[in-house]
Motif scaffolding. Structure first.
Motif, mmCIF file in Angstrom:
data_model
loop_
_atom_site.group_PDB
_atom_site.id
_atom_site.type_symbol
_atom_site.label_atom_id
_atom_site.label_comp_id
_atom_site.label_asym_id
_atom_site.label_seq_id
_atom_site.Cartn_x
_atom_site.Cartn_y
_atom_site.Cartn_z
ATOM 1 N N LEU A 56 0.827 -1.201 0.000
ATOM 2 C CA LEU A 56 0.000 0.000 0.000
ATOM 3 C C LEU A 56 0.865 1.256 0.000
ATOM 4 N N ALA A 57 1.901 1.268 0.838
ATOM 5 C CA ALA A 57 2.790 2.426 0.886
ATOM 6 C C ALA A 57 3.499 2.630 -0.452
ATOM 7 N N ILE A 58 4.012 1.533 -1.016
ATOM 8 C CA ILE A 58 4.695 1.632 -2.321
ATOM 9 C C ILE A 58 3.722 2.101 -3.394
ATOM 10 N N GLY A 59 2.520 1.515 -3.406
ATOM 11 C CA GLY A 59 1.539 1.861 -4.429
ATOM 12 C C GLY A 59 1.093 3.309 -4.360
ATOM 13 N N VAL A 60 0.848 3.808 -3.145
ATOM 14 C CA VAL A 60 0.384 5.196 -2.998
ATOM 15 C C VAL A 60 1.476 6.181 -3.392
ATOM 16 N N ILE A 61 2.694 5.950 -2.898
ATOM 17 C CA ILE A 61 3.796 6.865 -3.222
ATOM 18 C C ILE A 61 4.088 6.845 -4.718
ATOM 19 N N LEU A 62 4.219 5.644 -5.275
ATOM 20 C CA LEU A 62 4.510 5.522 -6.704
ATOM 21 C C LEU A 62 3.371 6.074 -7.547
ATOM 22 N N GLY A 63 2.140 5.739 -7.172
ATOM 23 C CA GLY A 63 0.985 6.221 -7.931
ATOM 24 C C GLY A 63 0.854 7.729 -7.881
ATOM 25 N N ALA A 64 1.119 8.333 -6.708
ATOM 26 C CA ALA A 64 1.012 9.787 -6.587
ATOM 27 C C ALA A 64 2.065 10.482 -7.446
ATOM 28 N N VAL A 65 3.292 9.962 -7.426
ATOM 29 C CA VAL A 65 4.367 10.563 -8.232
ATOM 30 C C VAL A 65 4.045 10.468 -9.722
ATOM 31 N N VAL A 66 3.619 9.277 -10.153
ATOM 32 C CA VAL A 66 3.278 9.093 -11.567
ATOM 33 C C VAL A 66 2.132 10.014 -11.976
ATOM 34 N N ALA A 67 1.101 10.102 -11.136
ATOM 35 C CA ALA A 67 -0.059 10.938 -11.460
ATOM 36 C C ALA A 67 0.327 12.409 -11.538
ATOM 37 N N LEU A 68 1.119 12.891 -10.580
ATOM 38 C CA LEU A 68 1.507 14.307 -10.571
ATOM 39 C C LEU A 68 2.366 14.652 -11.782
ATOM 40 N N VAL A 69 3.285 13.758 -12.145
ATOM 41 C CA VAL A 69 4.125 14.024 -13.319
ATOM 42 C C VAL A 69 3.279 14.075 -14.584
ATOM 43 N N ARG A 70 2.363 13.141 -14.725
ATOM 44 C CA ARG A 70 1.543 13.109 -15.936
ATOM 45 C C ARG A 70 0.578 14.296 -16.004
ATOM 46 N N LEU A 91 7.700 7.427 -20.626
ATOM 47 C CA LEU A 91 8.143 6.257 -19.868
ATOM 48 C C LEU A 91 7.091 5.830 -18.843
ATOM 49 N N LEU A 92 6.470 6.793 -18.196
ATOM 50 C CA LEU A 92 5.431 6.482 -17.210
ATOM 51 C C LEU A 92 4.187 5.900 -17.880
ATOM 52 N N LYS A 93 3.870 6.369 -19.059
ATOM 53 C CA LYS A 93 2.755 5.795 -19.813
ATOM 54 C C LYS A 93 3.019 4.327 -20.135
ATOM 55 N N ILE A 94 4.268 4.040 -20.523
ATOM 56 C CA ILE A 94 4.643 2.653 -20.819
ATOM 57 C C ILE A 94 4.506 1.794 -19.570
ATOM 58 N N TYR A 95 4.976 2.331 -18.438
ATOM 59 C CA TYR A 95 4.868 1.601 -17.167
ATOM 60 C C TYR A 95 3.418 1.263 -16.848
ATOM 61 N N VAL A 96 2.548 2.247 -16.936
ATOM 62 C CA VAL A 96 1.130 2.030 -16.623
ATOM 63 C C VAL A 96 0.508 1.034 -17.597
ATOM 64 N N THR A 97 0.829 1.159 -18.867
ATOM 65 C CA THR A 97 0.267 0.267 -19.887
ATOM 66 C C THR A 97 0.708 -1.177 -19.674
ATOM 67 N N VAL A 98 2.002 -1.371 -19.415
ATOM 68 C CA VAL A 98 2.532 -2.722 -19.232
ATOM 69 C C VAL A 98 1.953 -3.370 -17.971
ATOM 70 N N ILE A 99 1.940 -2.639 -16.876
ATOM 71 C CA ILE A 99 1.457 -3.205 -15.612
ATOM 72 C C ILE A 99 -0.024 -3.529 -15.689
ATOM 73 N N ARG A 100 -0.806 -2.638 -16.261
ATOM 74 C CA ARG A 100 -2.255 -2.873 -16.344
ATOM 75 C C ARG A 100 -2.609 -3.889 -17.423
ATOM 76 N N GLY A 101 -1.698 -4.118 -18.347
ATOM 77 C CA GLY A 101 -1.990 -5.014 -19.459
ATOM 78 C C GLY A 101 -1.486 -6.428 -19.298
ATOM 79 N N THR A 102 -0.805 -6.709 -18.181
ATOM 80 C CA THR A 102 -0.298 -8.060 -17.948
ATOM 81 C C THR A 102 -0.848 -8.603 -16.628
#
Length: 255
Positions: A56-70, A91-102
């Motif tokens: 949860l901690a990793i997901g929130v921190i990583l998700g917040a950083v990715v969202a703010l950058v985008r 690069l962040l778009k690729i990360y989101v696409t790969v993770i959500r697509g596998t």
């Protein structure tokens, strides 16, 4: 109770047929009480909660950083775009696409058998994988919430002399949190239940404990039903805490 279990077990070994009540008691006792097997479930719950908290901690921190950058990239003026920010955004778009697509299962196997093939700490590898996976979904939830806030709020903050980051932290993000909290709560509940998947790579959480009991008793119903009941209780507690938080935020809005 132990003497009764031993007596009924002796009847089973001698070929006697037990009544439904006696059979229920024997299977329940050997699944949860024999040799203090309930301690294995408690230990599994502890590991499950630890993995959930870490992911949860990793997901929130990583998700917040990715969202703010985008969001920052998307809100740039068309004529004044930062090329470095553009590359990072791709690069962040690729990360989101790969993770959500596998599938999550495939990600766990890649992390445990390829990237961290030399590690034997499968529980921590599972927590890291769950956190990275959750980060992709959390980033889209947060990004949607930030984009849903009226653009006039950002303009109002900038007109007061606040810079972009201060306006985002003090004005935009607090408003977005209220709208994304239910979706984040659902993601966290999914994350809690997904911890059971790390059993596949050797993570010693709740389902791992149940499988250990199953391998000793050759009886699947009580360990699995008990595990499902424990997960249900954990989810209900988490949902109750989330509803209290939502009500508190709603009360603060009225004030």
């Amino acid at each position: 109770m132990e003497a009764q279990f031993e007596a009924l077990s002796a009847l089973v070994q001698s070929g006697e047929t037990l009544s439904f009540t006696q059979d229920f008691f024997v299977k329940f006792y050997q699944a949860f009480l024999y040799n203090d097997r309930w301690l294995q479930y408690i230990e599994g719950v502890g590991t499950t909660l630890l993995v959930t908290a870490m992911a949860l901690a990793i997901g929130v921190i990583l998700g917040a950083v990715v969202a703010l950058v985008r969001v920052t990239h998307d809100q740039q003026h068309p004529r004044h775009r930062n090329p470095v920010l553009g590359i990072v955004n791709v690069l962040l778009k690729i990360y989101v696409t790969v993770i959500r697509g596998t599938p999550m299962m495939v990600q766990l196997l890649i992390m445990s058998m390829v990237i961290f093939a030399s590690s034997r700490n499968f529980t921590m590898v599972g927590a890291l994988t769950l956190g990275i996976n959750s980060g992709a979904y959390v980033s889209e939830i947060i990004r949607g919430g930030l984009m849903a806030v009226d653009p006039g709020q950002m303009e109002a903050g900038r007109s007061l002399g606040l810079n972009y980051i201060t306006t985002m932290v003090l004005i935009v993000i607090p408003q977005a949190i209220r709208s994304i909290l239910p979706a984040l709560g659902n993601e966290f509940i999914i994350l809690l239940k997904d911890t059971s998947l790390i059993t596949v790579i050797g993570g010693k959480e709740l389902l791992y404990a149940a499988q250990g009991v199953m391998n000793r008793t050759y009886e699947a119903m009580f360990p699995l039903v008990g595990t499902a009941a424990i997960y249900l209780v954990l989810v209900m507690i988490f949902s109750w805490l989330l509803s209290k938080l939502e009500r508190r935020l709603a009360q603060s809005d009225r004030r």
